[in-house]
Every structure is written in structure tokens, then in C-alpha cells.
Design a protein around this motif. Structure first.
Motif, PDB file in Angstrom:
ATOM      1  N   SER A   1      22.950  58.594  26.564  1.00  0.00           N
ATOM      2  CA  SER A   1      23.550  57.504  25.796  1.00  0.00           C
ATOM      3  C   SER A   1      23.690  56.248  26.647  1.00  0.00           C
ATOM      4  O   SER A   1      23.323  55.150  26.220  1.00  0.00           O
ATOM      5  CB  SER A   1      24.926  57.922  25.271  1.00  0.00           C
ATOM      6  OG  SER A   1      24.813  59.071  24.475  1.00  0.00           O
TER       7      SER A   1
ATOM      8  N   THR B   1      22.081  55.612  29.437  1.00  0.00           N
ATOM      9  CA  THR B   1      20.735  55.177  29.818  1.00  0.00           C
ATOM     10  C   THR B   1      20.113  54.328  28.719  1.00  0.00           C
ATOM     11  O   THR B   1      19.464  53.316  29.001  1.00  0.00           O
ATOM     12  CB  THR B   1      19.834  56.392  30.125  1.00  0.00           C
ATOM     13  OG1 THR B   1      20.364  57.090  31.242  1.00  0.00           O
ATOM     14  CG2 THR B   1      18.411  55.973  30.423  1.00  0.00           C
ATOM     15  N   ALA B   2      20.297  54.731  27.464  1.00  0.00           N
ATOM     16  CA  ALA B   2      19.748  53.959  26.351  1.00  0.00           C
ATOM     17  C   ALA B   2      20.315  52.544  26.339  1.00  0.00           C
ATOM     18  O   ALA B   2      19.571  51.574  26.156  1.00  0.00           O
ATOM     19  CB  ALA B   2      20.041  54.665  25.022  1.00  0.00           C
TER      20      ALA B   2
ATOM     21  N   TRP C   1      18.043  49.319  27.777  1.00  0.00           N
ATOM     22  CA  TRP C   1      17.745  48.283  26.783  1.00  0.00           C
ATOM     23  C   TRP C   1      18.175  46.917  27.299  1.00  0.00           C
ATOM     24  O   TRP C   1      17.436  45.940  27.189  1.00  0.00           O
ATOM     25  CB  TRP C   1      18.440  48.579  25.455  1.00  0.00           C
ATOM     26  CG  TRP C   1      18.011  47.637  24.373  1.00  0.00           C
ATOM     27  CD1 TRP C   1      16.987  47.815  23.497  1.00  0.00           C
ATOM     28  CD2 TRP C   1      18.551  46.343  24.076  1.00  0.00           C
ATOM     29  NE1 TRP C   1      16.872  46.724  22.664  1.00  0.00           N
ATOM     30  CE2 TRP C   1      17.824  45.808  23.004  1.00  0.00           C
ATOM     31  CE3 TRP C   1      19.592  45.596  24.612  1.00  0.00           C
ATOM     32  CZ2 TRP C   1      18.093  44.556  22.457  1.00  0.00           C
ATOM     33  CZ3 TRP C   1      19.862  44.341  24.072  1.00  0.00           C
ATOM     34  CH2 TRP C   1      19.115  43.845  23.001  1.00  0.00           C
TER      35      TRP C   1
ATOM     36  N   LEU D   1      13.287  59.186  27.182  1.00  0.00           N
ATOM     37  CA  LEU D   1      14.139  58.447  26.257  1.00  0.00           C
ATOM     38  C   LEU D   1      14.047  56.948  26.514  1.00  0.00           C
ATOM     39  O   LEU D   1      13.849  56.158  25.585  1.00  0.00           O
ATOM     40  CB  LEU D   1      15.590  58.905  26.404  1.00  0.00           C
ATOM     41  CG  LEU D   1      16.618  57.989  25.744  1.00  0.00           C
ATOM     42  CD1 LEU D   1      16.944  58.484  24.364  1.00  0.00           C
ATOM     43  CD2 LEU D   1      17.834  57.855  26.591  1.00  0.00           C
ATOM     44  N   ALA D   2      14.186  56.544  27.777  1.00  0.00           N
ATOM     45  CA  ALA D   2      14.137  55.116  28.111  1.00  0.00           C
ATOM     46  C   ALA D   2      12.775  54.516  27.752  1.00  0.00           C
ATOM     47  O   ALA D   2      12.700  53.417  27.186  1.00  0.00           O
ATOM     48  CB  ALA D   2      14.443  54.923  29.596  1.00  0.00           C
TER      49      ALA D   2
ATOM     50  N   ALA E   1      12.283  54.464  23.742  1.00  0.00           N
ATOM     51  CA  ALA E   1      13.066  53.410  23.087  1.00  0.00           C
ATOM     52  C   ALA E   1      12.386  52.057  23.286  1.00  0.00           C
ATOM     53  O   ALA E   1      12.368  51.228  22.376  1.00  0.00           O
ATOM     54  CB  ALA E   1      14.485  53.393  23.642  1.00  0.00           C
TER      55      ALA E   1
ATOM     56  N   SER F   1      18.601  51.882  19.736  1.00  0.00           N
ATOM     57  CA  SER F   1      18.500  52.533  21.046  1.00  0.00           C
ATOM     58  C   SER F   1      19.698  53.433  21.307  1.00  0.00           C
ATOM     59  O   SER F   1      19.551  54.545  21.817  1.00  0.00           O
ATOM     60  CB  SER F   1      18.389  51.495  22.163  1.00  0.00           C
ATOM     61  OG  SER F   1      17.181  50.815  22.087  1.00  0.00           O
TER      62      SER F   1
ATOM     63  N   GLY G   1      19.548  57.390  21.714  1.00  0.00           N
ATOM     64  CA  GLY G   1      20.074  58.035  22.921  1.00  0.00           C
ATOM     65  C   GLY G   1      21.083  59.121  22.602  1.00  0.00           C
ATOM     66  O   GLY G   1      21.006  60.233  23.134  1.00  0.00           O
TER      67      GLY G   1
END
Length: 191
Positions: A49, A51-52, A56, A118-119, A122, A132, A136
Motif C-alpha cells: 500500500s 509502495t503504491a 506514484w 506492483l510498482a 501501476a 494506485s 496496492g
């Protein structure tokens, strides 16, 4: 409705563990007991979460405006490593028994390819800030769901008659494959 689709897809349809087979090391290593699986799932969800959000912000406020897109991979790795260090220090301070239970798998979150995926995803899908975050959180909850289900099954397998040749990693991989097939059934829900 689109946010709900991203959320549900991240948990069930595009589950990083059961569809893309990312994050298998902590998935198999920490899924022997439900308690440690829940803790690992929550730690991974927290890191995913954050990291998202951070990736971003770095991508859209620094890398893209200054035409530094080529530094995306390096910056995402630094963000993930920093966040995992913070989580590790927090867990060590708050709950030493949990820190011992998670063992080597806690710092391995840094190299967990599902968080890096994930990164990148997104960014590649060009999600906005809210999308994002939803992606996440959903991806983290998908990992948590998969690891808890695996731990529950493995705890039951401890009391079952499993052929000697399949005990341990063998039966765990078979169960993971069956779980992946079961989750494949969700793929018709949302594209």
C-alpha cells in the motif's frame, strides 16, 4: 465501479501469487502456521500500500516531469527497501516474538518481486493516485488471502496421511497449483 473492479481483480483475478506466481518464497516459507501467515500478509499489504503511494508520487512528481523515466526501476527498488526496513524496525520493537517467527522472510519482503511488480504495473497501467492506492491495497489483500488459505490447508495437512515422498515442499507446491486453478475460475468475473 472502476475502482471496485481494480480492487476485486487485484485480490481474486490477478492475484500476484496464484496467477503470476510472484512472491512464492514468503508464500511457501511462512505459510506453515496461520498466525505467522496473517502477520506476513499484513506486513506485505502495508508495504504494498505504501509502495503504491510513494512510487506514484515519485513517478509523477519527479521522474516524469524531469524526464527521468529511466530511473524508475532504481527508484522503486529504493522505495521498497526503505519501507521494508521501517516495517522490520517497527515489528522488532513492537513484537519481538513476531519478529522471530517471521525470521528471514521479513527482510526478504525487500526482494519480494510481487511488490516490485506492483510498482511497475501501476505505472504501466497508468493508474491515477487513487487507482494506485486501490491496486496496492487489493494486491496486498490478495497476497494475504492466498497465504492464509495456504497456511490453513498446510495445518490440516500436518494431520493427514501424506505419502512420504510428497511431505514438505512437494505437497505445498501441489496445493499451490490447485489453489491457482481454483482462482483461475474467478477470471471470467472482470476483465
Amino acid at each position: 465501479m472502476e475502482l471496485l473492479a481494480i480492487f476485486v481483480a487485484a485480490i481474486l483475478i490477478n492475484n500476484f501469487v496464484l496467477r503470476y506466481f510472484l512472491g512464492i518464497c514468503p508464500f511457501l516459507g511462512v505459510s506453515k502456521k496461520i498466525d505467522s501467515a496473517i502477520s506476513m500478509g499484513l506486513a506485505v499489504t502495508f508495504v504494498m500500500s505504501i509502495t503504491a503511494v510513494v512510487s506514484w508520487v515519485i513517478n509523477h512528481w519527479i521522474l516524469i516531469p524531469f524526464k527521468l523515466d529511466y530511473l524508475q526501476i532504481v527508484s522503486f527498488i529504493l522505495v521498497i527497501a526503505s519501507l521494508v526496513q521501517l516495517v522490520e524496525m517497527f515489528i522488532r520493537k513492537i513484537s519481538p516474538p513476531l519478529y522471530q517467527a517471521l525470521g528471514i522472510y521479513l527482510p526478504l519482503i525487500t526482494t519480494n518481486c510481487s511488490i516490485f511488480f506492483l510498482a511497475l504495473m501501476a505505472s504501466l497501467r497508468e493508474y491515477n493516485f487513487v487507482e494506485s492506492i486501490i491496486f496496492g491495497v487489493g494486491s496486498g489483500l490478495g497476497f494475504t488471502l492466498a497465504i492464509i488459505l495456504m497456511a490453513a490447508i498446510r495445518e490440516q495437512l500436518d494431520h493427514a496421511e501424506v505419502p512420504e515422498a510428497l511431505k514438505g515442499a512437494g505437497i505445498a507446491l501441489i496445493v499451490a497449483g490447485i489453489m491457482a486453478l481454483a482462482f483461475l475460475g474467478f477470471s471470467g468475473m472482470i476483465k
